[in-house]
Write a protein that holds these residues in place. Structure first.
Motif, PDB file in Angstrom:
ATOM      1  N   GLN A   1       0.888  -1.242   0.013  1.00  0.00           N
ATOM      2  CA  GLN A   1       0.077  -0.145   0.000  1.00  0.00           C
ATOM      3  C   GLN A   1       0.882   1.219   0.207  1.00  0.00           C
ATOM      4  N   TYR A   2       0.105   2.361  -0.160  1.00  0.00           N
ATOM      5  CA  TYR A   2       0.871   3.444  -0.285  1.00  0.00           C
ATOM      6  C   TYR A   2       0.917   4.286   1.042  1.00  0.00           C
ATOM      7  N   ARG A   3       1.934   4.737   1.676  1.00  0.00           N
ATOM      8  CA  ARG A   3       1.812   5.459   2.854  1.00  0.00           C
ATOM      9  C   ARG A   3       3.048   6.578   3.021  1.00  0.00           C
ATOM     10  N   THR A   4       2.980   7.431   3.973  1.00  0.00           N
ATOM     11  CA  THR A   4       3.871   8.352   4.192  1.00  0.00           C
ATOM     12  C   THR A   4       5.131   7.709   4.997  1.00  0.00           C
ATOM     13  N   ASN A   5       6.303   8.324   4.939  1.00  0.00           N
ATOM     14  CA  ASN A   5       7.466   7.652   5.457  1.00  0.00           C
ATOM     15  C   ASN A   5       8.473   8.801   6.073  1.00  0.00           C
ATOM     16  N   ASP A   6       8.409   8.644   7.364  1.00  0.00           N
ATOM     17  CA  ASP A   6       9.318   9.827   7.877  1.00  0.00           C
ATOM     18  C   ASP A   6      10.833   9.332   8.247  1.00  0.00           C
ATOM     19  N   THR A   7      11.229   8.345   7.642  1.00  0.00           N
ATOM     20  CA  THR A   7      12.561   7.460   7.718  1.00  0.00           C
ATOM     21  C   THR A   7      13.310   7.241   6.251  1.00  0.00           C
ATOM     22  N   ILE A   8      14.395   6.739   6.578  1.00  0.00           N
ATOM     23  CA  ILE A   8      14.762   6.338   5.143  1.00  0.00           C
ATOM     24  C   ILE A   8      15.252   4.893   5.314  1.00  0.00           C
ATOM     25  N   CYS A   9      15.008   3.958   4.297  1.00  0.00           N
ATOM     26  CA  CYS A   9      15.613   2.703   4.604  1.00  0.00           C
ATOM     27  C   CYS A   9      16.563   2.466   3.521  1.00  0.00           C
ATOM     28  N   ILE A  10      17.796   1.942   3.927  1.00  0.00           N
ATOM     29  CA  ILE A  10      19.033   1.793   3.070  1.00  0.00           C
ATOM     30  C   ILE A  10      19.346   0.193   3.204  1.00  0.00           C
ATOM     31  N   ALA A  11      19.441  -0.311   1.922  1.00  0.00           N
ATOM     32  CA  ALA A  11      19.719  -1.710   1.315  1.00  0.00           C
ATOM     33  C   ALA A  11      21.290  -1.707   2.174  1.00  0.00           C
ATOM     34  N   ALA A  12      21.339  -3.032   2.724  1.00  0.00           N
ATOM     35  CA  ALA A  12      22.735  -3.228   3.141  1.00  0.00           C
ATOM     36  C   ALA A  12      22.296  -4.848   3.557  1.00  0.00           C
ATOM     37  N   GLU A  13      23.754  -5.593   3.478  1.00  0.00           N
ATOM     38  CA  GLU A  13      23.729  -7.064   3.783  1.00  0.00           C
ATOM     39  C   GLU A  13      23.615  -7.264   5.218  1.00  0.00           C
ATOM     40  N   ASP A  14      22.863  -8.546   5.505  1.00  0.00           N
ATOM     41  CA  ASP A  14      22.808  -8.782   6.788  1.00  0.00           C
ATOM     42  C   ASP A  14      24.215  -8.949   7.389  1.00  0.00           C
ATOM     43  N   GLY A  15      24.473  -8.226   8.471  1.00  0.00           N
ATOM     44  CA  GLY A  15      25.810  -8.277   9.137  1.00  0.00           C
ATOM     45  C   GLY A  15      26.698  -7.251   8.761  1.00  0.00           C
ATOM     46  N   ALA A  16      26.180  -6.334   7.908  1.00  0.00           N
ATOM     47  CA  ALA A  16      27.120  -5.349   7.569  1.00  0.00           C
ATOM     48  C   ALA A  16      26.999  -4.148   8.994  1.00  0.00           C
ATOM     49  N   PRO A  17      28.252  -3.725   8.832  1.00  0.00           N
ATOM     50  CA  PRO A  17      28.404  -2.705  10.099  1.00  0.00           C
ATOM     51  C   PRO A  17      27.388  -1.456   9.988  1.00  0.00           C
TER      52      PRO A  17
ATOM     53  N   ALA B   1      31.336  10.019  15.887  1.00  0.00           N
ATOM     54  CA  ALA B   1      30.878   9.843  14.293  1.00  0.00           C
ATOM     55  C   ALA B   1      31.617   8.844  13.588  1.00  0.00           C
ATOM     56  N   GLY B   2      30.900   7.696  12.968  1.00  0.00           N
ATOM     57  CA  GLY B   2      31.717   6.816  12.251  1.00  0.00           C
ATOM     58  C   GLY B   2      32.068   5.662  13.256  1.00  0.00           C
ATOM     59  N   GLU B   3      31.686   5.529  14.486  1.00  0.00           N
ATOM     60  CA  GLU B   3      32.001   4.283  15.312  1.00  0.00           C
ATOM     61  C   GLU B   3      30.973   3.486  15.278  1.00  0.00           C
ATOM     62  N   ILE B   4      31.468   2.099  14.887  1.00  0.00           N
ATOM     63  CA  ILE B   4      30.509   0.823  14.633  1.00  0.00           C
ATOM     64  C   ILE B   4      29.498   0.607  16.066  1.00  0.00           C
ATOM     65  N   ILE B   5      28.289   0.794  15.902  1.00  0.00           N
ATOM     66  CA  ILE B   5      27.302   0.718  17.037  1.00  0.00           C
ATOM     67  C   ILE B   5      26.383  -0.469  16.791  1.00  0.00           C
ATOM     68  N   ALA B   6      26.377  -1.113  15.773  1.00  0.00           N
ATOM     69  CA  ALA B   6      25.380  -2.342  15.699  1.00  0.00           C
ATOM     70  C   ALA B   6      26.033  -2.838  14.211  1.00  0.00           C
ATOM     71  N   GLN B   7      25.044  -3.844  13.890  1.00  0.00           N
ATOM     72  CA  GLN B   7      25.305  -4.492  12.398  1.00  0.00           C
ATOM     73  C   GLN B   7      23.767  -4.572  11.914  1.00  0.00           C
ATOM     74  N   ILE B   8      23.762  -4.877  10.719  1.00  0.00           N
ATOM     75  CA  ILE B   8      22.465  -4.991   9.869  1.00  0.00           C
ATOM     76  C   ILE B   8      21.704  -6.372  10.403  1.00  0.00           C
ATOM     77  N   GLY B   9      20.635  -6.462  10.720  1.00  0.00           N
ATOM     78  CA  GLY B   9      20.052  -7.743  10.999  1.00  0.00           C
ATOM     79  C   GLY B   9      18.852  -8.160   9.906  1.00  0.00           C
ATOM     80  N   GLU B  10      18.125  -9.331  10.242  1.00  0.00           N
ATOM     81  CA  GLU B  10      17.165  -9.694   9.275  1.00  0.00           C
ATOM     82  C   GLU B  10      15.852  -8.810   9.741  1.00  0.00           C
ATOM     83  N   PRO B  11      15.188  -8.284   8.770  1.00  0.00           N
ATOM     84  CA  PRO B  11      14.251  -7.372   8.627  1.00  0.00           C
ATOM     85  C   PRO B  11      12.927  -8.106   9.420  1.00  0.00           C
ATOM     86  N   THR B  12      12.287  -7.544  10.127  1.00  0.00           N
ATOM     87  CA  THR B  12      10.935  -8.007  10.620  1.00  0.00           C
ATOM     88  C   THR B  12       9.916  -7.929   9.581  1.00  0.00           C
TER      89      THR B  12
END
Length: 133
Positions: A24-40, A91-102
């Motif tokens: 469906q169409y909806r408004t979005n107040d974020t951005i979603c950036i594709a990245a491989e699972d586990g990417a920093p 800034a630039g410090e690794i704080i997490a990694q990409i996980g499986e999407p919900t």
């Protein structure tokens, strides 16, 4: 930006964009950036971790307070989060990694959902981190 990749769902708080997961169409107040699972995932700017947790819509998330009313939220993260509430990050410090999407964002594939606010109002991260403002 906190992760390199293609924007798979753009910031659009006033004009509806297509959400492939919800079909469906909806408004979005974020951005979603594709990245491989586990990417920093890196902190977008210096700040203090003020929240870290999980919910079934956003998955694992971290919120950083950058001062002067600026906050950033990083969602759809993996389970191994090396920072905790109260930690000071640079800034630039690794704080997490990409996980499986919900299930609520599964059609986007593995990605970072990045939300930026100034004084509790959403702001387009592209303008701020790609030299627009």
């Amino acid at each position: 930006m906190p992760v390199e990749g293609q924007i798979v769902m753009d910031y659009s708080p006033e004009i509806a964009v297509f959400d492939a997961t919800l079909e469906q169409y909806r408004t979005n107040d974020t951005i979603c950036i594709a990245a491989e699972d586990g990417a920093p995932v890196a902190a977008a700017a210096d700040g203090v971790v003020v929240e870290s947790g999980y919910d079934e819509i956003n998955g694992n998330s971290i919120v950083i307070d950058h001062g002067n009313g600026w906050m950033s939220t990083y969602s759809q993260l993996g389970e191994n989060i090396p920072v905790a509430v109260g930690d000071i990050v640079n800034a630039g410090e690794i704080i997490a990694q990409i996980g499986e999407p919900t299930d609520f964002q599964s059609a986007l594939g593995s990605h970072l959902e990045f939300y930026l606010t100034h004084n509790d109002e959403s702001a387009d991260p592209k303008l701020l981190f790609e030299g627009g403002e």
